[in-house]
Design a protein around this motif. Sequence first.
Motif, PDB file in Angstrom:
ATOM      1  N   ALA A 177       0.837  -1.205   0.000  1.00 19.44           N
ATOM      2  CA  ALA A 177       0.000   0.000   0.000  1.00 19.44           C
ATOM      3  C   ALA A 177       0.872   1.254   0.000  1.00 19.44           C
ATOM      4  O   ALA A 177       0.577   2.222  -0.717  1.00 19.44           O
ATOM      5  N   ARG A 195       2.295   1.748  -3.438  1.00 19.56           N
ATOM      6  CA  ARG A 195       1.259   2.272  -4.330  1.00 19.56           C
ATOM      7  C   ARG A 195       1.024   3.759  -4.067  1.00 19.56           C
ATOM      8  O   ARG A 195       0.968   4.569  -4.987  1.00 19.56           O
ATOM      9  N   ASP A 196       0.915   4.118  -2.799  1.00 14.66           N
ATOM     10  CA  ASP A 196       0.664   5.512  -2.438  1.00 14.66           C
ATOM     11  C   ASP A 196       1.821   6.427  -2.861  1.00 14.66           C
ATOM     12  O   ASP A 196       1.608   7.583  -3.186  1.00 14.66           O
TER      13      ASP A 196
END
Length: 163
Positions: free
Chosen positions: A18, A21-22
């Motif tokens: 995550a 991705r961020d």
Amino acid sequence: FHRPDPSVPFLESVGALAALRDAGKIRAAGLSNVDVDQLTAAAQVVDVAAVQDELSPDDQRAAPVLAECAARGIPFLAWGPLGGDDARDLGARHPQLTAVAERHGCSPQRVAIAWLRSLDPACIPIPGGRSIERILDSLAGGELVLSGDDLATLGAMAASMPR
């Protein structure tokens, strides 16, 4: 994410996906070799773009993961769809595949691929290939239409496999 590492908390690894991705380092997060509980937990942390687990006539343990992926609209990539490195003895291991293959005038390998595709549109078998002929045969499995009788025969095969 290829395989959960028993020495690292699962959600810590998923949290790293995550964060990547961020940060714009990855566009999508995929998981491999997970069970339903891990998929459910991961989906609370990051959007799961795809799951890749072993699924074949020889190994049905990921069938619940396929069902969960289908319910969530997540593509499921079935690795090892012919049950190992040597697909040549697939029909010997599963006479039901041979019976259906004989009805269609094709190989048990082609039937195995068609059967996996029939389980759910989310299921995408990813067989290997050691020759052009075997690769083309696997591709043709995506076009093979199985009858209700074929699916009943193959369903009995699957029901007899350990889960």
